[in-house]
Enzyme design. Structure first.
Site, PDB file in Angstrom:
ATOM      1  N   LYS A 233     -37.006  86.612  54.745  1.00 48.99           N
ATOM      2  CA  LYS A 233     -36.384  85.704  53.775  1.00 48.99           C
ATOM      3  C   LYS A 233     -36.253  84.293  54.344  1.00 48.99           C
ATOM      4  O   LYS A 233     -36.449  83.310  53.635  1.00 48.99           O
ATOM      5  CB  LYS A 233     -34.994  86.210  53.369  1.00 48.99           C
ATOM      6  CG  LYS A 233     -35.007  87.473  52.538  1.00 48.99           C
ATOM      7  CD  LYS A 233     -35.409  87.196  51.109  1.00 48.99           C
ATOM      8  CE  LYS A 233     -35.403  88.498  50.310  1.00 48.99           C
ATOM      9  NZ  LYS A 233     -36.177  88.407  49.083  1.00 48.99           N
TER      10      LYS A 233
ATOM     11  N   LYS B 123     -51.488  97.346  45.808  1.00 50.05           N
ATOM     12  CA  LYS B 123     -50.730  98.129  44.840  1.00 50.05           C
ATOM     13  C   LYS B 123     -50.159  97.270  43.724  1.00 50.05           C
ATOM     14  O   LYS B 123     -50.094  96.039  43.836  1.00 50.05           O
ATOM     15  CB  LYS B 123     -49.630  98.911  45.546  1.00 50.05           C
ATOM     16  CG  LYS B 123     -48.571  98.077  46.208  1.00 50.05           C
ATOM     17  CD  LYS B 123     -47.469  98.997  46.736  1.00 50.05           C
ATOM     18  CE  LYS B 123     -46.267  98.171  47.119  1.00 50.05           C
ATOM     19  NZ  LYS B 123     -45.095  98.936  47.446  1.00 50.05           N
TER      20      LYS B 123
ATOM     21  N   LYS C 129     -45.301  92.741  40.988  1.00 52.18           N
ATOM     22  CA  LYS C 129     -44.805  91.919  39.882  1.00 52.18           C
ATOM     23  C   LYS C 129     -45.778  90.807  39.490  1.00 52.18           C
ATOM     24  O   LYS C 129     -45.658  90.212  38.432  1.00 52.18           O
ATOM     25  CB  LYS C 129     -43.460  91.290  40.268  1.00 52.18           C
ATOM     26  CG  LYS C 129     -42.300  92.243  40.067  1.00 52.18           C
ATOM     27  CD  LYS C 129     -40.990  91.546  40.376  1.00 52.18           C
ATOM     28  CE  LYS C 129     -40.023  92.511  41.013  1.00 52.18           C
ATOM     29  NZ  LYS C 129     -39.044  91.873  41.865  1.00 52.18           N
TER      30      LYS C 129
END
Ligand code: TRP
Length: 329
Positions: free
Chosen positions: A111, A194, A197
């Site tokens: 992050k 895969k 979003k």
């Protein structure tokens, strides 16, 4: 019966990868375990959503889970922000969570790299809140994806530390829920990797029929098999994999045979896959729409979940307060 806890991200609509990878398992395991599923709305604040987005996302994700078969009469489904005991336990756990270990958590470091302009304390203590979510119900098992394993490891550490520090066996050390061979990975429509979003790569449970058709027709393919019986190339194999989940076995067999014989036409493959996806997604989408529109139902579900979750959480908190030394005069 084991207690299972899982938090649900309230950002982003669910796609087929979420459905087959997690949700379908949740709906099965609710019958065999004492399950607590909650929407992690406090966690979503680390990225500062607008009030409208926060509310809309929570409502959408809740509706999607219900539409997929989480049964509020079987499992406990609630909002994290409805259970103040969680935040109390979070505060208490913060006293035994060390700055260094939080800074070393791989998810935190990621992050910091990705959003250097917003490294807030909530982000640093994200795993502490997650640990509180889990141990507040004395969970034995947590169904989490690979990306959440560092958080589960830290949760186990905090549970252990609390037990050792106060010479108690208050908290079980929660373990990952193992889906065994049921663990599946749904590929995306962009040729590799895969489903996620990223726009274009995924089929969402709330997608309309024509959106699904357009996405599938745009899916990445290649120039076709060069010789008979060659190994199926990745982008095509991905379409076959999706087909395996939503189409008849005979349909998949048909296209695989055509591939092997070099007679396959990707346009036909895509048209068939699109129609099978539409058939699969449409009833779920319609249930989602019915549920989101039914405020009375949602209100009842959330109220019942809150009551059940708080009952369990309050019992843990009063035990913890006693252990720590917050005692009545
Ligand atoms: N961090 C999890 C995710 O991003 C969501 C979550 C929050 C969670 N609290 C939890 C998952 C407790 C399992 C248990 O997906």
């Amino acid at each position: 019966m084991e207690t299972v806890v899982s938090g649900i991200r309230s950002t982003g609509n669910l796609h087929l990868g979420n459905y087959f990878g997690a949700l379908r398992n949740f709906t099965r395991m609710q019958h065999e375990n004492n399950c607590y599923f909650f929407i992690a709305d406090y966690h979503s604040l680390t990225t500062h959503p607008t009030p409208g987005n926060l509310y809309g996302n929570v409502r959408q994700v809740l509706s999607e889970y219900l539409a997929c078969g989480i049964d509020p009469d079987v499992a406990t489904i609630y909002l994290q922000s409805d259970v103040p005991e969680v935040t109390e336990l979070y505060l208490l756990l913060n006293m035994i969570a060390y700055k260094g270990e939080l800074e070393r958590t791989t998810t935190f470091k990621e992050k910091v790299r990705n959003q250097p302009g917003n490294v807030n304390a909530g982000l640093l203590t994200y795993p502490v809140l997650m640990a509180a979510d889990i141990i507040i119900h004395k969970a034995h098992r947590v169904p989490v994806g690979k990306d959440q394993e560092p958080h589960l490891e830290i949760t186990r550490k905090f549970a252990r530390r609390f037990n050792t520090m106060y010479k108690t066996e208050c908290f079980p050390e929660p373990e990952a829920y193992n889906f065994g061979e049921k663990l599946v990975k749904i590929p995306g429509l962009d040729g590799s990797g895969k489903m996620g979003k990223t726009e274009g790569n995924g089929i969402f449970l709330s997608d309309g029929d024509n959106t699904i058709r357009k996405k599938v027709m745009r899916a990445v393919t290649d120039s076709g098999p060069a010789k008979p019986n060659q190994e199926v190339a990745e982008p095509i194999n991905n379409l076959f994999t999706i087909m395996q989940f939503v189409s008849e076995p005979a349909t998949l067999k048909h296209f695989k045979e055509q591939y092997a014989r070099c007679t396959i036409r990707y346009g036909d493959l895509k048209k068939q896959l699109a129609e099978d996806l539409v058939k699969f997604v449409a009833p779920i989408r319609e249930r989602i729409e019915d549920i989101t529109a039914d405020s009375g139902y949602l209100r009842r579900v959330v109220k019942k979940g809150k009551e059940k979750a708080r009952e369990s959480a309050a019992a843990t908190i009063s035990e913890v307060r006693e252990i720590i030394g917050f005692r009545p005069f």
